[in-house]
Design an enzyme around this catalytic site. Structure first.
Site, PDB file in Angstrom:
ATOM      1  N   LEU A 104       0.855  -1.174  -0.070  1.00  0.00           N
ATOM      2  CA  LEU A 104       0.035  -0.123   0.023  1.00  0.00           C
ATOM      3  C   LEU A 104       0.808   1.247   0.015  1.00  0.00           C
ATOM      4  O   LEU A 104       0.420   2.153  -0.589  1.00  0.00           O
ATOM      5  CB  LEU A 104      -0.934   0.013   1.128  1.00  0.00           C
ATOM      6  CG  LEU A 104      -2.093  -0.926   1.022  1.00  0.00           C
ATOM      7  CD1 LEU A 104      -2.791  -0.871   2.514  1.00  0.00           C
ATOM      8  CD2 LEU A 104      -3.208  -0.421   0.031  1.00  0.00           C
TER       9      LEU A 104
ATOM     10  N   ASP B 286      11.038   3.817   4.510  1.00  0.00           N
ATOM     11  CA  ASP B 286      10.937   2.366   4.623  1.00  0.00           C
ATOM     12  C   ASP B 286      12.132   2.075   5.261  1.00  0.00           C
ATOM     13  O   ASP B 286      13.348   2.018   4.831  1.00  0.00           O
ATOM     14  CB  ASP B 286      10.436   1.475   3.439  1.00  0.00           C
ATOM     15  CG  ASP B 286      10.057   0.288   3.603  1.00  0.00           C
ATOM     16  OD1 ASP B 286       8.925   0.081   3.339  1.00  0.00           O
ATOM     17  OD2 ASP B 286      10.779  -0.745   3.969  1.00  0.00           O
TER      18      ASP B 286
ATOM     19  N   ASP C 261      14.070   4.822  11.365  1.00  0.00           N
ATOM     20  CA  ASP C 261      12.805   4.168  12.333  1.00  0.00           C
ATOM     21  C   ASP C 261      11.874   5.160  12.753  1.00  0.00           C
ATOM     22  O   ASP C 261      12.426   5.632  13.789  1.00  0.00           O
ATOM     23  CB  ASP C 261      13.404   3.311  13.376  1.00  0.00           C
ATOM     24  CG  ASP C 261      12.298   2.372  14.212  1.00  0.00           C
ATOM     25  OD1 ASP C 261      11.409   2.708  13.681  1.00  0.00           O
ATOM     26  OD2 ASP C 261      12.830   1.509  15.162  1.00  0.00           O
ATOM     27  N   ILE C 262      10.782   5.047  12.371  1.00  0.00           N
ATOM     28  CA  ILE C 262       9.739   6.138  12.544  1.00  0.00           C
ATOM     29  C   ILE C 262       9.200   6.052  13.769  1.00  0.00           C
ATOM     30  O   ILE C 262       8.326   6.902  14.436  1.00  0.00           O
ATOM     31  CB  ILE C 262       8.535   6.525  11.371  1.00  0.00           C
ATOM     32  CG1 ILE C 262       8.291   5.013  10.837  1.00  0.00           C
ATOM     33  CG2 ILE C 262       9.370   7.156  10.468  1.00  0.00           C
ATOM     34  CD1 ILE C 262       7.105   4.693  11.780  1.00  0.00           C
TER      35      ILE C 262
ATOM     36  N   ASN D 183       1.653   4.691   7.428  1.00  0.00           N
ATOM     37  CA  ASN D 183       1.200   3.518   6.584  1.00  0.00           C
ATOM     38  C   ASN D 183       2.202   2.340   7.200  1.00  0.00           C
ATOM     39  O   ASN D 183       1.712   1.284   7.048  1.00  0.00           O
ATOM     40  CB  ASN D 183       1.430   3.677   5.257  1.00  0.00           C
ATOM     41  CG  ASN D 183       1.358   2.242   4.432  1.00  0.00           C
ATOM     42  OD1 ASN D 183       0.161   1.712   4.125  1.00  0.00           O
ATOM     43  ND2 ASN D 183       2.407   1.568   4.176  1.00  0.00           N
TER      44      ASN D 183
ATOM     45  N   TYR E   9      -2.432  -6.678  16.816  1.00  0.00           N
ATOM     46  CA  TYR E   9      -2.657  -5.884  15.623  1.00  0.00           C
ATOM     47  C   TYR E   9      -3.995  -5.024  15.576  1.00  0.00           C
ATOM     48  O   TYR E   9      -3.924  -3.954  15.407  1.00  0.00           O
ATOM     49  CB  TYR E   9      -2.541  -6.731  14.344  1.00  0.00           C
ATOM     50  CG  TYR E   9      -2.917  -6.203  12.994  1.00  0.00           C
ATOM     51  CD1 TYR E   9      -1.884  -5.520  12.451  1.00  0.00           C
ATOM     52  CD2 TYR E   9      -4.213  -6.320  12.423  1.00  0.00           C
ATOM     53  CE1 TYR E   9      -2.201  -4.704  11.240  1.00  0.00           C
ATOM     54  CE2 TYR E   9      -4.270  -5.502  11.144  1.00  0.00           C
ATOM     55  CZ  TYR E   9      -3.495  -4.903  10.592  1.00  0.00           C
ATOM     56  OH  TYR E   9      -3.762  -4.420   9.160  1.00  0.00           O
TER      57      TYR E   9
ATOM     58  N   LYS F 246      -4.339  -1.225  15.511  1.00  0.00           N
ATOM     59  CA  LYS F 246      -5.182  -0.488  14.654  1.00  0.00           C
ATOM     60  C   LYS F 246      -6.731   0.113  15.108  1.00  0.00           C
ATOM     61  O   LYS F 246      -6.834   1.148  14.985  1.00  0.00           O
ATOM     62  CB  LYS F 246      -5.740  -1.299  13.820  1.00  0.00           C
ATOM     63  CG  LYS F 246      -4.586  -2.078  12.640  1.00  0.00           C
ATOM     64  CD  LYS F 246      -4.014  -0.955  11.961  1.00  0.00           C
ATOM     65  CE  LYS F 246      -2.960  -1.279  10.898  1.00  0.00           C
ATOM     66  NZ  LYS F 246      -2.300  -0.296  10.335  1.00  0.00           N
TER      67      LYS F 246
ATOM     68  N   THR G 200      -1.294  -7.205   0.377  1.00  0.00           N
ATOM     69  CA  THR G 200       0.050  -6.690   0.806  1.00  0.00           C
ATOM     70  C   THR G 200       0.620  -8.087   1.469  1.00  0.00           C
ATOM     71  O   THR G 200       0.014  -9.000   1.492  1.00  0.00           O
ATOM     72  CB  THR G 200      -0.009  -5.756   1.869  1.00  0.00           C
ATOM     73  OG1 THR G 200      -0.689  -6.248   2.963  1.00  0.00           O
ATOM     74  CG2 THR G 200      -0.940  -4.804   1.251  1.00  0.00           C
TER      75      THR G 200
END
Length: 301
Positions: free
Chosen positions: A19, A38, A73-74, A100, A171, A175, A205
């Site tokens: 995505l 990334d 690394d965000i 994302n 997860y 989310k 994905t």
């Protein structure tokens, strides 16, 4: 293309594949300059041999667009801050942040250890919060300096965060947290010219093609309903100045379908005007449930 994002600078996290890659390419096709983030990790979040961010940048350049790679690394303060700095130092501005990045460590709850829990929440939830925080601080400073932005943040939730998903407690929790973060950010940042929305995409994905292999398989011919590129037009519009007035919303996007998701709101209610006994409360609840809509099914149930 319409050029709906001409002149805008867009940051997309986790943009090396799936995505994120589709979003980066779609924004670039509409005239935006892209920071392609990334970390280059595997499906389970461990480092891979090389980062795919550079390959996406090369694709954008080959198509005549502008892009720069970011491998930080965000989910760390330094990495998130450098993400914003990269946009400002390279292009002189920041207009849109698309959060994302993510990965999976699926386990049933009784087999889910603390590391799998903490790591998934760190990458998905902290990995949304920190870039959002640093971008918002920049936009607040711009607004206070008399340069109000037409800034946009697009967060990535999931049907798992809205309904739950068997084997994905970590997860799903992350989310769901992203949805709440979206609502709070939209309310807090509106005064600075920042709009914040979230998407709950369904697409093929690395995370979904194994878990939902049959559903996600590409057809031999015809419309590829699960192609990640189907989700990107909505993200591009939400990330553009054309989306003025749309904030604090969650949109499901799948194939050619867009749905405004309507979350928790008061349903059937009753008020005794005094304290209930446990038995009375239970009796009242059972009556209310006969009047309430049934919840959506948990994925995999």
């Amino acid at each position: 293309m319409s050029g709906i994002c001409d002149g805008r600078v867009v940051v997309v996290t986790g943009a090396g594949r799936g995505l994120g890659r589709a979003h980066a390419l779609a924004f670039a096709a509409e005239g935006a300059r892209i920071v392609v983030n990334d970390l280059g990790v595997g499906l389970d979040g461990t480092p891979g041999p090389d980062s795919p961010a550079g390959r996406v940048v090369a694709e954008i350049h080959a198509a005549g667009g502008e892009a720069v790679a970011h491998g930080g690394d965000i989910a760390t303060p330094r990495g998130a801050a450098s993400l914003v700095t990269t946009a400002l130092e390279t292009y002189g501005r920041l207009d849109t942040l698309v959060n994302n990045a993510g990965f999976l460590r699926d386990r049933m709850l009784v087999n889910l250890d603390e590391d799998d829990w903490d790591t998934v929440l760190r990458v998905h939830l902290t990995g949304h919060f920190l870039p959002l925080k640093h971008a918002a601080a920049h936009w607040r400073a711009e607004a206070r300096a008399g340069r109000p932005p037409a800034a946009r943040i697009v967060n990535t939730s999931s049907g798992a965060g809205l309904l739950g998903s068997l084997g994905q407690g970590n997860y799903s929790a992350a989310k769901a947290g992203i949805v709440a973060l979206t609502l709070v950010a939209a309310a807090e940042l509106a005064r600075y010219g920042v709009q914040v929305n979230a998407i709950a995409p369904a697409a093929r994905t690395r995370m979904t093609e194994r878990t939902f292999a049959e559903t996600m398989a590409a057809p031999a011919s015809g419309f590829d309903a699960m192609a990640p590129e189907n989700v990107s037009p909505l993200v591009v519009w939400l990330g553009s100045a054309a989306s003025t007035g749309v904030t604090g919303r969650v949109f499901a996007a799948e194939a050619g379908r867009i749905t405004v998701m309507e979350g928790w709101r008061p349903g059937p209610t009753t008020d005794k005007g005094a304290r209930w006994s446990p038995g009375e409360a239970g009796e009242a609840v059972r009556k209310l449930l006969t009047e309430a809509e049934a919840p959506g099914a948990v994925y995999g149930a």
